[in-house]
Design a protein around this motif. Sequence first.
Motif, PDB file in Angstrom:
ATOM      1  N   GLY A 169      -1.418   0.533 -18.053  1.00 40.56           N
ATOM      2  CA  GLY A 169      -2.452  -0.657 -17.458  1.00 40.56           C
ATOM      3  C   GLY A 169      -1.580  -1.894 -18.381  1.00 40.56           C
ATOM      4  N   VAL A 170      -1.296  -1.304 -19.631  1.00 43.02           N
ATOM      5  CA  VAL A 170      -0.613  -1.362 -20.861  1.00 43.02           C
ATOM      6  C   VAL A 170       0.188  -2.436 -21.295  1.00 43.02           C
ATOM      7  CG1 VAL A 170      -0.980  -2.278 -23.103  1.00 43.02           C
ATOM      8  CG2 VAL A 170      -3.105  -1.444 -22.635  1.00 43.02           C
ATOM      9  N   PHE A 171       1.018  -0.965 -20.497  1.00 36.52           N
ATOM     10  CA  PHE A 171       2.094  -0.964 -20.298  1.00 36.52           C
ATOM     11  C   PHE A 171       2.426  -2.406 -18.804  1.00 36.52           C
ATOM     12  CE2 PHE A 171       6.299   0.557 -18.327  1.00 36.52           C
ATOM     13  CZ  PHE A 171       7.512   0.363 -19.243  1.00 36.52           C
ATOM     14  N   GLY A 172       2.257  -1.908 -18.150  1.00 34.95           N
ATOM     15  CA  GLY A 172       2.254  -3.266 -16.860  1.00 34.95           C
ATOM     16  C   GLY A 172       1.919  -4.523 -17.228  1.00 34.95           C
TER      17      GLY A 172
ATOM     18  N   LEU B 127       0.941  -1.161  -0.055  1.00 40.51           N
ATOM     19  CA  LEU B 127      -0.308   0.387  -0.286  1.00 40.51           C
ATOM     20  C   LEU B 127       0.617   0.900  -0.413  1.00 40.51           C
ATOM     21  CD1 LEU B 127      -3.087  -0.657   2.384  1.00 40.51           C
ATOM     22  CD2 LEU B 127      -3.116  -0.497   0.289  1.00 40.51           C
ATOM     23  N   ILE B 128       1.374   1.479   0.467  1.00 39.33           N
ATOM     24  CA  ILE B 128       2.922   2.458   1.092  1.00 39.33           C
ATOM     25  C   ILE B 128       2.983   2.176  -0.604  1.00 39.33           C
ATOM     26  CG2 ILE B 128       4.936   3.146   1.496  1.00 39.33           C
ATOM     27  CD1 ILE B 128       4.254   1.830   4.334  1.00 39.33           C
ATOM     28  N   LEU B 129       3.732   1.100  -1.058  1.00 39.02           N
ATOM     29  CA  LEU B 129       4.726   1.586  -2.319  1.00 39.02           C
ATOM     30  C   LEU B 129       3.368   2.036  -3.763  1.00 39.02           C
ATOM     31  CD1 LEU B 129       7.059   1.292  -4.772  1.00 39.02           C
ATOM     32  CD2 LEU B 129       5.778  -1.264  -4.524  1.00 39.02           C
ATOM     33  N   PHE B 130       2.194   1.775  -3.309  1.00 39.40           N
ATOM     34  CA  PHE B 130       1.394   1.837  -4.303  1.00 39.40           C
ATOM     35  C   PHE B 130       0.831   3.746  -4.188  1.00 39.40           C
ATOM     36  CE2 PHE B 130      -3.067   2.871  -5.397  1.00 39.40           C
ATOM     37  CZ  PHE B 130      -3.702   1.665  -6.036  1.00 39.40           C
TER      38      PHE B 130
ATOM     39  N   MET C 216      -4.135  -3.531 -11.810  1.00 38.81           N
ATOM     40  CA  MET C 216      -4.184  -2.896 -10.882  1.00 38.81           C
ATOM     41  C   MET C 216      -3.034  -1.577 -10.601  1.00 38.81           C
ATOM     42  SD  MET C 216      -1.296  -4.940  -8.477  1.00 38.81           S
ATOM     43  CE  MET C 216       0.030  -5.004  -9.673  1.00 38.81           C
ATOM     44  N   TYR C 217      -1.992  -1.875 -12.378  1.00 35.49           N
ATOM     45  CA  TYR C 217      -1.371  -0.284 -12.986  1.00 35.49           C
ATOM     46  C   TYR C 217      -2.924   0.595 -13.181  1.00 35.49           C
ATOM     47  CZ  TYR C 217       2.807  -2.928 -12.954  1.00 35.49           C
ATOM     48  OH  TYR C 217       3.993  -3.544 -12.624  1.00 35.49           O
TER      49      TYR C 217
END
Length: 531
Positions: free
Chosen positions: A82-85, A40-43, A127-128
């Motif tokens: 999103g596509v890149f991730g 969550l911190i990274l997010f 997620m991305y």
Amino acid sequence: MTRILIKKQLTEVFSFFRKDKKKNSYRTGKNLIGPVIMYLILFAAVASMFFVMAENICEPLVNAGMGWVYFSIMGMTGTALGVFGSVFNTYSGLYMAKDNSMLLAMPIKPVNLLAARLSGVYAMGLMYELLVMIPALIVYYLTAETGILTVVFPILVTFVISFFVLSLSAVLGWVVALIGSKTGNKSFVVVAVSLVFIFAYLYLYNRAVSLLQIVISSPETAGRFIRGSLYPVYQMGVAAAGDIKAFLIFTAAAAAVLGIIYFVLSRSYVKICTAQKGEKKKEYRMQTSKADSVNNALFKKELKRFTSSPNYMLNCGLGIVMMIIAAAAVLIKGDLIYEIIFDTMGLDKGFASVVACGAVCFISCMNDITAPSVSLEGKNIWILHSFPVSGWQSLKAKLKLHLVMTVIPMLILTAGIEIVIKPGVLCGILIPAAAVVFVIFMAEFGLVINLLLPNLDWSSEIVPIKQSMGVMAVLFGGWVFAAAVFGLYVLVYNFIGPEMYMAAAGLVLAAASFAMMRWLKKRGTEIFENL
């Protein structure tokens, strides 16, 4: 059966925080709190960048009555991220999973297996995408006057966008798989196509920056451009702004595109998964083989593992390409770079040398080849243990691969930089010397982390390569180390010369590397031999 397969796929995708790699068991209850908080911190840290972006464009657009332009821009950004991730997860997750043969041999319909595989791609893309859309929604709700439609529709459109992300990722994965099934070297085909996608993404990102400047200065111009040239994006923005008709059109379009893509994939899924086309049959010819040393044989094994995996090369060796491109860019734009550094910024050659060394180290961190190298042995690690070689020899081969693949392009980049900035003789020696020591430090750091957090129980190699806490720690940790070591010079440059500072930084990194080397030879080798 489909529900069970989807559950299995999602469990594997999110195993990076649920699975305790040391105990080879899944965390439950209180044991999940720590990993969840960490992610969550990274997010939040990544999402904060898009929060700032949203803040800069939301208020002027909303005040101009053009909230739909805001959602169009943030929606495009979310789609791209999103596509890149998820795109690198698509090819391996759909077509190259280790349990494909087993599942296809079971009484499971291929369309059900495809649906389960796509669920993993969807989850990763969503997620991305949410890294962009959650900050975008928060900023909009804090800025604009909202009603029921303008609260609900932006959330619904966010999930509709995620299906476009899935469609685009699936198309790219299908194209790569189709090409790969008809060529001899699938790995390099995947890498080539993916690199084209990456650079196209970077190009579009740069164009997006220009678009943002137009948006801030002239919202009406941006609106006309989107409405005229990007009509689907226009419908997306209007739908998120609360227009029911546009929402129905946008949703229907997303469903139609995904349906068509799913139909096409289902028709070729088994064929591509089981294809052996392009693999040339070799005629056996008796010939004399020369004996090789143990160390060379182990190094060739690691090199073959690296070059045979597009996921490994793309996710852990992208720095090779980036350093060579950076070297070319530095030489081509040398006069401009020289002017910016010495005329515009007013830096002296000593300060510029330290900055250049830090920049080289920062880019080299994009190579984290050792970070998943132990985990990639997987369940077949017993084969390596059965060889008459020591654990240290195996670990040393992994270190050597990282150094060879990183030091050579790094020296090319360093040479290009030195041609432009023309440092003194001593600085010219210390820049590559300190950078090489940093690469050694990062190679050992990645191997140490992977030995402490191994994951040998995986069905798709993307799990240890991309969905691993250890790999993320090495990648982001390397950037932090580079910024900290060379950024510290800003505070002390009045008291210590650049030559002395780079020499001191090199000595500190060398000492840390020596300590890790001793740990790897003793404790690290013990851990590896007992895996």
